[in-house]
Design an enzyme around this catalytic site. Sequence first.
Site, short mmCIF file in Angstrom:
data_model
loop_
_atom_site.label_atom_id
_atom_site.label_comp_id
_atom_site.label_asym_id
_atom_site.label_seq_id
_atom_site.Cartn_x
_atom_site.Cartn_y
_atom_site.Cartn_z
N HIS A 259 -0.58 -2.49 6.13
CA HIS A 259 0.83 -2.83 6.34
C HIS A 259 1.21 -4.19 5.77
O HIS A 259 2.37 -4.59 5.86
CB HIS A 259 1.12 -2.83 7.85
CG HIS A 259 2.01 -1.69 8.27
ND1 HIS A 259 1.91 -0.42 7.76
CD2 HIS A 259 3.03 -1.63 9.18
CE1 HIS A 259 2.81 0.37 8.34
NE2 HIS A 259 3.50 -0.35 9.19
N ARG A 262 4.14 -4.39 3.33
CA ARG A 262 5.39 -4.06 4.02
C ARG A 262 5.86 -5.25 4.88
O ARG A 262 7.04 -5.59 4.89
CB ARG A 262 5.17 -2.81 4.87
CG ARG A 262 6.38 -2.34 5.68
CD ARG A 262 6.04 -0.98 6.27
NE ARG A 262 6.92 -0.59 7.35
CZ ARG A 262 8.09 0.02 7.20
NH1 ARG A 262 8.54 0.29 6.00
NH2 ARG A 262 8.81 0.38 8.25
#
Length: 321
Positions: A259, A262
């Site tokens: 992640h 992101r």
Amino acid sequence: MGAEPVSATNASAAVPGLTSRYIDHLRAERGLSGNTVDAYRRDLARYADYLADIGVPDPRDVAADDLEAYVGWLRGRSNERGRRYAESSIARMVVAVRGFHRFLAREGLAPQDVSADVVTPRAPRSLPKALSVAEIEALLGAPVGDGPLVLRDRAMLEVLYGAGLRISELTGLDVDDLDRVDRLVRVQGKGDKQRIVPFGEPAAQALDAWLVTARPRLAGRSPALFVNARGGRLTRQGAWKLIGGHADRVGLGERVSPHTLRHSFATHLLDGGADVRAVQELLGHASVTTTQIYTLVSRAALRKVYEQAHPRAHRSQPVDI
């Protein structure tokens, strides 16, 4: 009326049988995504290991004390990477088990919900880990060369950061999801919700190089935007392994998770003045509350700058007269 209880003649079969019913419920009635269902399945498999350890193979025989002891059992275990479970992971696993016992009671598969009074551990609120812009540039520049797989990895990294996608959203993309003229991508997010996300010129250039020069040599008839060396759709695990390899090459291995790009996308947008509601739409968050944690990252960065730079950020200094 609830379903008839599962026969207890073979208690060792009770866990997988009851778990299967619960997983079917999550998938069919609650409509959870495949990745979320898989996470529940892993959490319940871990719970089954615990029940075997304490000699209670049938979850219908579990007592509240057993569930409270489960937290301590988890804290003494390690994940597949050999690291102790984070408190946030333990909290998630306990939530999965509480949902399982609640389901058993509601469906008449257990006499009562033994988890009703069990307190879920409070997960510490941690800020998402974002890379600096310089670190992002280093990671995006890690794939060196002009081979087909290098061009794929470069495009993959650019799209992850340029559009702020989850890694499962990236691997689920088809070529037809791209609008290369207007630099837009159609994304299938959580709960099968679609959103349209723009991407920048560097991502567009990397995609063009991959689609025109390299992908035709690997993909065959696959509709997938990103494929592996054998021409099949790149998996989440495969994509993460590739990203981790590039992160290791530029010295960011410990800083990068699936992640990270992101998180960095969201943090850098807010640092640049983007409205939190716009970032919510770009990320595909159902609630702005989820997005607002990134504003804490920006505040933390401001606090760090202030404390390092302002002469009165710390305790007062004596004034010369």
